[in-house]
Design an enzyme around this catalytic site. Sequence first.
Site, PDB file in Angstrom:
ATOM      1  N   HIS A  15     -36.326  -8.526 -13.050  1.00 56.99           N
ATOM      2  CA  HIS A  15     -35.925  -8.309 -11.341  1.00 56.99           C
ATOM      3  C   HIS A  15     -37.596  -8.714 -10.552  1.00 56.99           C
ATOM      4  O   HIS A  15     -38.020  -9.653  -9.647  1.00 56.99           O
ATOM      5  CB  HIS A  15     -35.338  -6.972 -10.541  1.00 56.99           C
ATOM      6  CG  HIS A  15     -34.163  -6.624 -11.497  1.00 56.99           C
ATOM      7  ND1 HIS A  15     -33.508  -5.337 -11.933  1.00 56.99           N
ATOM      8  CD2 HIS A  15     -33.147  -7.435 -11.035  1.00 56.99           C
ATOM      9  CE1 HIS A  15     -32.465  -5.931 -12.297  1.00 56.99           C
ATOM     10  NE2 HIS A  15     -31.341  -6.413 -11.528  1.00 56.99           N
ATOM     11  N   LYS A  39     -17.629   0.314  -9.157  1.00 54.50           N
ATOM     12  CA  LYS A  39     -18.842   0.386  -9.737  1.00 54.50           C
ATOM     13  C   LYS A  39     -19.375   1.933  -9.778  1.00 54.50           C
ATOM     14  O   LYS A  39     -18.740   2.285  -8.425  1.00 54.50           O
ATOM     15  CB  LYS A  39     -19.822  -0.098 -10.307  1.00 54.50           C
ATOM     16  CG  LYS A  39     -19.928  -2.344 -10.396  1.00 54.50           C
ATOM     17  CD  LYS A  39     -21.350  -2.678 -10.908  1.00 54.50           C
ATOM     18  CE  LYS A  39     -20.936  -4.080 -11.517  1.00 54.50           C
ATOM     19  NZ  LYS A  39     -22.171  -4.564 -11.165  1.00 54.50           N
ATOM     20  N   ARG A  88     -31.502 -15.425 -17.039  1.00 53.41           N
ATOM     21  CA  ARG A  88     -31.949 -14.755 -18.479  1.00 53.41           C
ATOM     22  C   ARG A  88     -31.729 -15.599 -19.449  1.00 53.41           C
ATOM     23  O   ARG A  88     -32.382 -16.587 -20.635  1.00 53.41           O
ATOM     24  CB  ARG A  88     -31.820 -13.649 -18.973  1.00 53.41           C
ATOM     25  CG  ARG A  88     -32.155 -12.715 -17.954  1.00 53.41           C
ATOM     26  CD  ARG A  88     -31.854 -11.263 -17.952  1.00 53.41           C
ATOM     27  NE  ARG A  88     -29.977 -11.385 -16.973  1.00 53.41           N
ATOM     28  CZ  ARG A  88     -28.773 -10.046 -17.309  1.00 53.41           C
ATOM     29  NH1 ARG A  88     -30.076  -9.237 -17.665  1.00 53.41           N
ATOM     30  NH2 ARG A  88     -28.414 -10.912 -16.154  1.00 53.41           N
ATOM     31  N   SER A 126     -30.519  -3.897 -16.817  1.00 47.61           N
ATOM     32  CA  SER A 126     -30.175  -2.666 -16.279  1.00 47.61           C
ATOM     33  C   SER A 126     -30.016  -1.837 -17.604  1.00 47.61           C
ATOM     34  O   SER A 126     -30.114  -0.861 -17.408  1.00 47.61           O
ATOM     35  CB  SER A 126     -29.884  -2.608 -14.847  1.00 47.61           C
ATOM     36  OG  SER A 126     -30.821  -3.607 -14.210  1.00 47.61           O
TER      37      SER A 126
HETATM   38  P1  ADP Z   1     -25.907  -8.772 -10.780  1.00 50.12           P
HETATM   39  O1  ADP Z   1     -25.044  -7.109 -10.632  1.00 50.12           O
HETATM   40  O2  ADP Z   1     -26.232  -8.887  -9.715  1.00 50.12           O
HETATM   41  O3  ADP Z   1     -25.863  -9.233 -12.192  1.00 50.12           O
HETATM   42  P2  ADP Z   1     -28.303  -7.361 -11.746  1.00 50.12           P
HETATM   43  O4  ADP Z   1     -28.926  -6.368 -10.579  1.00 50.12           O
HETATM   44  O5  ADP Z   1     -27.825  -7.045 -13.336  1.00 50.12           O
HETATM   45  O6  ADP Z   1     -27.246  -8.172 -10.588  1.00 50.12           O
HETATM   46  O7  ADP Z   1     -29.019  -8.830 -11.231  1.00 50.12           O
HETATM   47  C1  ADP Z   1     -29.135  -9.281 -10.019  1.00 50.12           C
HETATM   48  C2  ADP Z   1     -30.369 -10.997 -10.460  1.00 50.12           C
HETATM   49  O8  ADP Z   1     -31.558 -10.396 -11.760  1.00 50.12           O
HETATM   50  C3  ADP Z   1     -29.392 -11.460 -10.560  1.00 50.12           C
HETATM   51  O9  ADP Z   1     -29.482 -12.797 -10.616  1.00 50.12           O
HETATM   52  C4  ADP Z   1     -29.648 -11.099 -12.850  1.00 50.12           C
HETATM   53  O10 ADP Z   1     -29.347 -12.503 -13.281  1.00 50.12           O
HETATM   54  C5  ADP Z   1     -31.131 -11.188 -12.478  1.00 50.12           C
HETATM   55  N1  ADP Z   1     -31.774 -10.486 -13.579  1.00 50.12           N
HETATM   56  C6  ADP Z   1     -31.627  -9.143 -13.766  1.00 50.12           C
HETATM   57  N2  ADP Z   1     -31.790  -8.722 -15.585  1.00 50.12           N
HETATM   58  C7  ADP Z   1     -33.561 -10.251 -15.116  1.00 50.12           C
HETATM   59  C8  ADP Z   1     -34.232 -10.085 -16.270  1.00 50.12           C
HETATM   60  N3  ADP Z   1     -34.374  -9.201 -17.153  1.00 50.12           N
HETATM   61  N4  ADP Z   1     -34.843 -10.878 -16.097  1.00 50.12           N
HETATM   62  C9  ADP Z   1     -34.829 -12.337 -14.872  1.00 50.12           C
HETATM   63  N5  ADP Z   1     -33.445 -11.481 -14.063  1.00 50.12           N
HETATM   64  C10 ADP Z   1     -32.665 -10.527 -14.407  1.00 50.12           C
END
Ligand code: ADP
Length: 173
Positions: A15, A39, A88, A126
């Site tokens: 992130h 969630k 990703r 995450s």
């Molecule tokens: P959501 O539940 O909306 O997917 P996340 O917190 O999992 O929330 O992800 C928020 C954003 O960050 C999404 O666009 C996701 O694709 C991106 N994201 C999550 N992990 C990574 C990573 N390792 N590298 C790049 N982008 C990421």
Amino acid sequence: MAIFPGSFDPITNGHLDIVGRSLRVFDDVRVAILVNPDKRPLFSVEERVAIIREAYRGNRRVAVDTFSGLLVDYAEAVGASVIVRGIRAISDFEFEFQMALMNRRLNPRIETVFMMPAESYSYLSSRLVKEVFQLGGKVTGLVPPVVERRLREKYGAASRAIEAPPARPRRIR
Ligand code: ADP
């Protein structure tokens, strides 16, 4: 200003990578945590806000906020016209594509921009961070130090128990 929406439960270096790239294109980035009652997160919304604030302490170009309801409505309300999302791998694409087109239909004035993280974060999520930490694995370098500390506090005794070496069997004479 661009909005970077997500769950961030917890925020990872993947992130942070996307926020860093966004700052090269946009003046300000607002990390927006979705409040989703369906969630059951590990970190409460308040904890996630505090974590991200700490990770970006002193950086006036990054703000943290929470929202519920439609993302495009939130974006409109705060005067943002860009949504940033991270991609990703191809597996992210289908869902993100669907969301972007739906959001465009809901509000054509708001554009979704996709960014790719460094390859070293392309497998990072995450969910995986939580799982690995819970099982006693190291997450150093995958999350900011504040997240590592918070994970230790959250799992406390459980993670220490996994780290502790097994007791030597005593010989009985
Ligand atoms: P959501 O539940 O909306 O997917 P996340 O917190 O999992 O929330 O992800 C928020 C954003 O960050 C999404 O666009 C996701 O694709 C991106 N994201 C999550 N992990 C990574 C990573 N390792 N590298 C790049 N982008 C990421």
